[in-house]
Design a protein around this motif. Sequence first.
Motif, PDB file in Angstrom:
ATOM      1  N   GLU A 111      38.580  37.569  37.187  1.00 20.08           N
ATOM      2  CA  GLU A 111      39.204  38.882  37.380  1.00 20.08           C
ATOM      3  C   GLU A 111      39.796  39.419  36.073  1.00 20.08           C
ATOM      4  O   GLU A 111      39.639  40.595  35.745  1.00 20.08           O
ATOM      5  N   GLU A 112      40.471  38.518  35.323  1.00 24.18           N
ATOM      6  CA  GLU A 112      41.035  38.954  34.033  1.00 24.18           C
ATOM      7  C   GLU A 112      39.926  39.471  33.111  1.00 24.18           C
ATOM      8  O   GLU A 112      40.073  40.489  32.431  1.00 24.18           O
ATOM      9  N   TYR A 113      38.816  38.750  33.112  1.00 24.54           N
ATOM     10  CA  TYR A 113      37.715  39.137  32.222  1.00 24.54           C
ATOM     11  C   TYR A 113      37.123  40.493  32.637  1.00 24.54           C
ATOM     12  O   TYR A 113      36.884  41.361  31.786  1.00 24.54           O
ATOM     13  N   LEU A 114      36.943  40.674  33.932  1.00 19.30           N
ATOM     14  CA  LEU A 114      36.375  41.953  34.389  1.00 19.30           C
ATOM     15  C   LEU A 114      37.353  43.100  34.111  1.00 19.30           C
ATOM     16  O   LEU A 114      36.940  44.189  33.720  1.00 19.30           O
ATOM     17  N   ARG A 115      38.654  42.830  34.263  1.00 16.59           N
ATOM     18  CA  ARG A 115      39.658  43.850  33.965  1.00 16.59           C
ATOM     19  C   ARG A 115      39.603  44.208  32.468  1.00 16.59           C
ATOM     20  O   ARG A 115      39.630  45.372  32.074  1.00 16.59           O
ATOM     21  N   PHE A 116      39.476  43.146  31.654  1.00 17.48           N
ATOM     22  CA  PHE A 116      39.394  43.344  30.198  1.00 17.48           C
ATOM     23  C   PHE A 116      38.176  44.205  29.829  1.00 17.48           C
ATOM     24  O   PHE A 116      38.287  45.169  29.070  1.00 17.48           O
ATOM     25  N   THR A 117      37.023  43.868  30.411  1.00 18.14           N
ATOM     26  CA  THR A 117      35.830  44.665  30.061  1.00 18.14           C
ATOM     27  C   THR A 117      35.985  46.105  30.560  1.00 18.14           C
ATOM     28  O   THR A 117      35.531  47.044  29.911  1.00 18.14           O
ATOM     29  N   ALA A 118      36.673  46.261  31.699  1.00 17.59           N
ATOM     30  CA  ALA A 118      36.891  47.621  32.215  1.00 17.59           C
ATOM     31  C   ALA A 118      37.796  48.408  31.268  1.00 17.59           C
ATOM     32  O   ALA A 118      37.588  49.601  31.040  1.00 17.59           O
ATOM     33  N   GLN A 119      38.804  47.724  30.697  1.00 16.31           N
ATOM     34  CA  GLN A 119      39.702  48.397  29.739  1.00 16.31           C
ATOM     35  C   GLN A 119      38.922  48.819  28.498  1.00 16.31           C
ATOM     36  O   GLN A 119      39.077  49.920  27.997  1.00 16.31           O
ATOM     37  N   VAL A 120      38.081  47.909  28.021  1.00 18.38           N
ATOM     38  CA  VAL A 120      37.261  48.237  26.854  1.00 18.38           C
ATOM     39  C   VAL A 120      36.403  49.465  27.158  1.00 18.38           C
ATOM     40  O   VAL A 120      36.158  50.300  26.293  1.00 18.38           O
ATOM     41  N   ARG A 121      35.974  49.575  28.389  1.00 18.67           N
ATOM     42  CA  ARG A 121      35.149  50.716  28.810  1.00 18.67           C
ATOM     43  C   ARG A 121      36.000  51.935  29.196  1.00 18.67           C
ATOM     44  O   ARG A 121      35.462  52.914  29.719  1.00 18.67           O
ATOM     45  N   HIS A 122      37.329  51.845  29.030  1.00 16.61           N
ATOM     46  CA  HIS A 122      38.250  52.956  29.335  1.00 16.61           C
ATOM     47  C   HIS A 122      38.216  53.379  30.797  1.00 16.61           C
ATOM     48  O   HIS A 122      38.328  54.570  31.105  1.00 16.61           O
ATOM     49  N   LEU A 123      38.085  52.443  31.706  1.00 18.48           N
ATOM     50  CA  LEU A 123      38.182  52.785  33.131  1.00 18.48           C
ATOM     51  C   LEU A 123      39.661  52.842  33.517  1.00 18.48           C
ATOM     52  O   LEU A 123      40.424  51.952  33.125  1.00 18.48           O
ATOM     53  N   ASP A 124      40.065  53.883  34.271  1.00 24.90           N
ATOM     54  CA  ASP A 124      41.470  53.876  34.723  1.00 24.90           C
ATOM     55  C   ASP A 124      41.598  52.919  35.916  1.00 24.90           C
ATOM     56  O   ASP A 124      40.607  52.461  36.481  1.00 24.90           O
ATOM     57  N   GLU A 125      42.867  52.641  36.297  1.00 22.23           N
ATOM     58  CA  GLU A 125      43.134  51.603  37.285  1.00 22.23           C
ATOM     59  C   GLU A 125      42.406  51.878  38.615  1.00 22.23           C
ATOM     60  O   GLU A 125      41.790  50.979  39.201  1.00 22.23           O
ATOM     61  N   ALA A 142      33.269  36.835  45.046  1.00 22.84           N
ATOM     62  CA  ALA A 142      34.522  36.726  45.809  1.00 22.84           C
ATOM     63  C   ALA A 142      35.147  35.333  45.711  1.00 22.84           C
ATOM     64  O   ALA A 142      36.361  35.200  45.561  1.00 22.84           O
ATOM     65  N   GLN A 143      34.304  34.314  45.756  1.00 20.82           N
ATOM     66  CA  GLN A 143      34.823  32.933  45.782  1.00 20.82           C
ATOM     67  C   GLN A 143      35.441  32.485  44.462  1.00 20.82           C
ATOM     68  O   GLN A 143      36.190  31.516  44.439  1.00 20.82           O
ATOM     69  N   VAL A 144      35.073  33.133  43.364  1.00 24.12           N
ATOM     70  CA  VAL A 144      35.460  32.587  42.052  1.00 24.12           C
ATOM     71  C   VAL A 144      36.413  33.511  41.278  1.00 24.12           C
ATOM     72  O   VAL A 144      36.725  33.228  40.123  1.00 24.12           O
ATOM     73  N   LEU A 145      36.877  34.566  41.936  1.00 19.26           N
ATOM     74  CA  LEU A 145      37.625  35.610  41.236  1.00 19.26           C
ATOM     75  C   LEU A 145      38.814  35.083  40.421  1.00 19.26           C
ATOM     76  O   LEU A 145      39.065  35.542  39.308  1.00 19.26           O
ATOM     77  N   THR A 146      39.514  34.109  40.966  1.00 23.53           N
ATOM     78  CA  THR A 146      40.721  33.622  40.280  1.00 23.53           C
ATOM     79  C   THR A 146      40.437  32.391  39.427  1.00 23.53           C
ATOM     80  O   THR A 146      41.342  31.842  38.801  1.00 23.53           O
ATOM     81  N   LYS A 147      39.200  31.941  39.402  1.00 26.52           N
ATOM     82  CA  LYS A 147      38.882  30.734  38.625  1.00 26.52           C
ATOM     83  C   LYS A 147      38.662  31.077  37.159  1.00 26.52           C
ATOM     84  O   LYS A 147      38.173  32.163  36.817  1.00 26.52           O
ATOM     85  N   ASP A 148      39.004  30.104  36.299  1.00 27.93           N
ATOM     86  CA  ASP A 148      38.715  30.280  34.884  1.00 27.93           C
ATOM     87  C   ASP A 148      37.204  30.244  34.664  1.00 27.93           C
ATOM     88  O   ASP A 148      36.515  29.401  35.252  1.00 27.93           O
ATOM     89  N   ILE A 149      36.714  31.138  33.798  1.00 28.81           N
ATOM     90  CA  ILE A 149      35.269  31.200  33.549  1.00 28.81           C
ATOM     91  C   ILE A 149      34.746  29.859  33.045  1.00 28.81           C
ATOM     92  O   ILE A 149      33.654  29.433  33.399  1.00 28.81           O
ATOM     93  N   GLY A 150      35.598  29.172  32.256  1.00 26.95           N
ATOM     94  CA  GLY A 150      35.182  27.879  31.701  1.00 26.95           C
ATOM     95  C   GLY A 150      34.859  26.831  32.743  1.00 26.95           C
ATOM     96  O   GLY A 150      34.146  25.868  32.455  1.00 26.95           O
ATOM     97  N   THR A 151      35.372  27.006  33.942  1.00 27.29           N
ATOM     98  CA  THR A 151      35.122  25.988  34.971  1.00 27.29           C
ATOM     99  C   THR A 151      33.902  26.335  35.829  1.00 27.29           C
ATOM    100  O   THR A 151      33.538  25.578  36.716  1.00 27.29           O
ATOM    101  N   LEU A 152      33.274  27.463  35.561  1.00 22.87           N
ATOM    102  CA  LEU A 152      32.170  27.903  36.425  1.00 22.87           C
ATOM    103  C   LEU A 152      30.831  27.300  36.000  1.00 22.87           C
ATOM    104  O   LEU A 152      30.617  26.968  34.827  1.00 22.87           O
ATOM    105  N   SER A 153      29.914  27.190  36.963  1.00 20.38           N
ATOM    106  CA  SER A 153      28.550  26.741  36.657  1.00 20.38           C
ATOM    107  C   SER A 153      27.831  27.842  35.864  1.00 20.38           C
ATOM    108  O   SER A 153      28.273  28.994  35.847  1.00 20.38           O
ATOM    109  N   HIS A 154      26.711  27.474  35.236  1.00 20.31           N
ATOM    110  CA  HIS A 154      25.933  28.462  34.478  1.00 20.31           C
ATOM    111  C   HIS A 154      25.543  29.649  35.338  1.00 20.31           C
ATOM    112  O   HIS A 154      25.596  30.796  34.906  1.00 20.31           O
ATOM    113  N   GLY A 155      25.139  29.334  36.570  1.00 20.09           N
ATOM    114  CA  GLY A 155      24.674  30.390  37.474  1.00 20.09           C
ATOM    115  C   GLY A 155      25.775  31.406  37.733  1.00 20.09           C
ATOM    116  O   GLY A 155      25.549  32.615  37.666  1.00 20.09           O
ATOM    117  N   TYR A 156      26.992  30.913  38.005  1.00 16.54           N
ATOM    118  CA  TYR A 156      28.120  31.817  38.243  1.00 16.54           C
ATOM    119  C   TYR A 156      28.474  32.586  36.976  1.00 16.54           C
ATOM    120  O   TYR A 156      28.806  33.773  37.025  1.00 16.54           O
TER     121      TYR A 156
END
Length: 403
Positions: free
Chosen positions: A97-111, A128-142
Motif C-alpha cells: 500500500e505504501e508503495y502504491l501510494r508513493f507511485t500515486a504521489q509521483v503521478r500527482h494523484l489527489d487523495e 487484497a491479501q498482501v496490501l499491508t505486507k512488505d514487498i520484500g516478503t512477497l513471491s516473484h509472482g506477487y
Amino acid sequence: MSTDVMIEASGLSKKFGRVRALDKISFKVKKGEVVGFLGPNGAGKSTTMRILTCFISPTVGSAKVHGYDVFDDPLDVRKSIGYLPQRAPLYTDMSVEEYLRFTAQVRHLDEARYKKQLGKVIEICGLAQVLTKDIGTLSHGYRQRVGLGQALIHDPPILILDEPTADLDPNEKAEVIRYIKEIGKDRTVLLSTHNLAEVEEACARAIIVSKGRIVADGPLDEIRAKTGSVRYIVTIDERHAEAGQKPPTATAVQEAFQRIDGAKTVRELPTDENAHKFELSSAEDADLRAEIFRLVVSNSWTLLELERKAQSLDAVFRDLTRGDERLDRGEAWEGDAADEAADRDDDDDEDDDDSDEDERDSDAGEDDKSRSQKSKAGDDDDNDDDDDDDDDDDDRKANKEKR
Ligand SMILES: Nc1ncnc2c1ncn2[C@@H]1O[C@H](COP(=O)(O)OP(=O)(O)O)[C@@H](O)[C@H]1O
Ligand SMILES: [Mg+2]
C-alpha cells in the motif's frame, strides 16, 4: 495520425556504440489491441519500449504515443502510459500500500482519486491479501502483480509491459497472464516476451522482432501460416521382417518416403530405439498419413509411430529469428554505410547518455555495465570503414563526457 492509433513507431533505429540494437522499426498499435512483442534475448524489445516510454531517445526515427511525440511531449506521453520495466523498480522495505501510494504521489494523484484507483488496482491485480505486507516478503509472482499495480495506478489508456512473466514459475506466469488479459479488456497493451504460449494466450496479434528488425507483424494465424507446412514423424522397426524377407534399411525407407506424392522433404532423425525414424513434411493443406500407412503395410514394415504435427508458432518463431545468438554474444551489426549518413548528429548521443543515467536511477538492477562491455567487444569487428569512423567519433565523445 488517426485517433485510434495509440502507439506509432516510425523508422526507429538505435545504436549503442557499435551495437545496432534497433534497425528501422516501424509499427502501429490501435486502440484496444493487446499486441505481443516477441523476440529472443537481444532482439531489441526493451530498447523499443524504453524509447516509447521516453527513457532513451532513438538514434534515428520518431514515435508517438496517444498522439504525443516522445521528443516533443514526453510528459504527456508518460501520463498516457503505464510501464512495467523488465526489472521492476520496487522498494522492498515498503508495504504494497505504501508503495502504491508513493507511485500515486509521483503521478500527482489527489487523495480521492488515489483511493478510487487503489480499489480498482487491488481488484484488477488481486492484491487484497498482501496490501499491508512488505514487498520484500512477497513471491516473484506477487511482486510482478504489484508492478502491474503501479503501472495502472493513474488509469492510463496504454500499458507497456516488458517481459512481465520472466523469472516466474508456471503457476505464477499463468496468474500474471490472466491479470494482463483482464487489464487488456479496456486498454491498449504492448507486451514483450519470448514465450510464445503467453502470446497465444493473451494476444490476437504479434510483432516478431529479430536482430533489431521486425520479421513478422500480424494476426497469430497469419504468422503461423507463414511457413505453411506440416510435419510427420514416422518410426519403423529396423529389426522386424516378414518371414523370408530382410529387415528394412534406412535408405530403403527413405527412398520409399521420397516417392510419396506431396512429400516436400524427408529427413532422418536420430533415435535411441532400434528403429528408423524420419521426419517428412508436406504442404499445410495436405494429409499424408493414410499414404504413409499404406506404404508401410505394402512393404510389410512394422510401424512403431506415426504423428502429424501442424507447424507450431514455436517453429515459425525459430525460423524467423534464427541467427539472433550472434547478437546475443555482443557481436556488432554488419555495417550499413547508407544508414550512417542518416544517423542523427552527436547532440542526440548526449541525450542518450543522460537518459541512460536517468534510467539507472529508476530501473534498479539494469546491467548497463555488461551491456557496454558487450558493445566494446563489438569494436574489434572490422567490417565497414565508414561505420568505424562514425563510432570512433561517438566513443571519443563519450569518453570526453565521462572526463
Ligand atoms: N544501454 C545499453 N548499452 C549497450 N548496449 C545495449 C544497451 N541496451 C541494450 N543494448 C544492446 O542492444 C541489443 C538489444 O537489447 P534489448 O533491447 O535489451 O533486447 P531485448 O529486450 O529484446 O532482449 C542487445 O544487443 C543489447 O546488448
Ligand atoms: Mg529485454
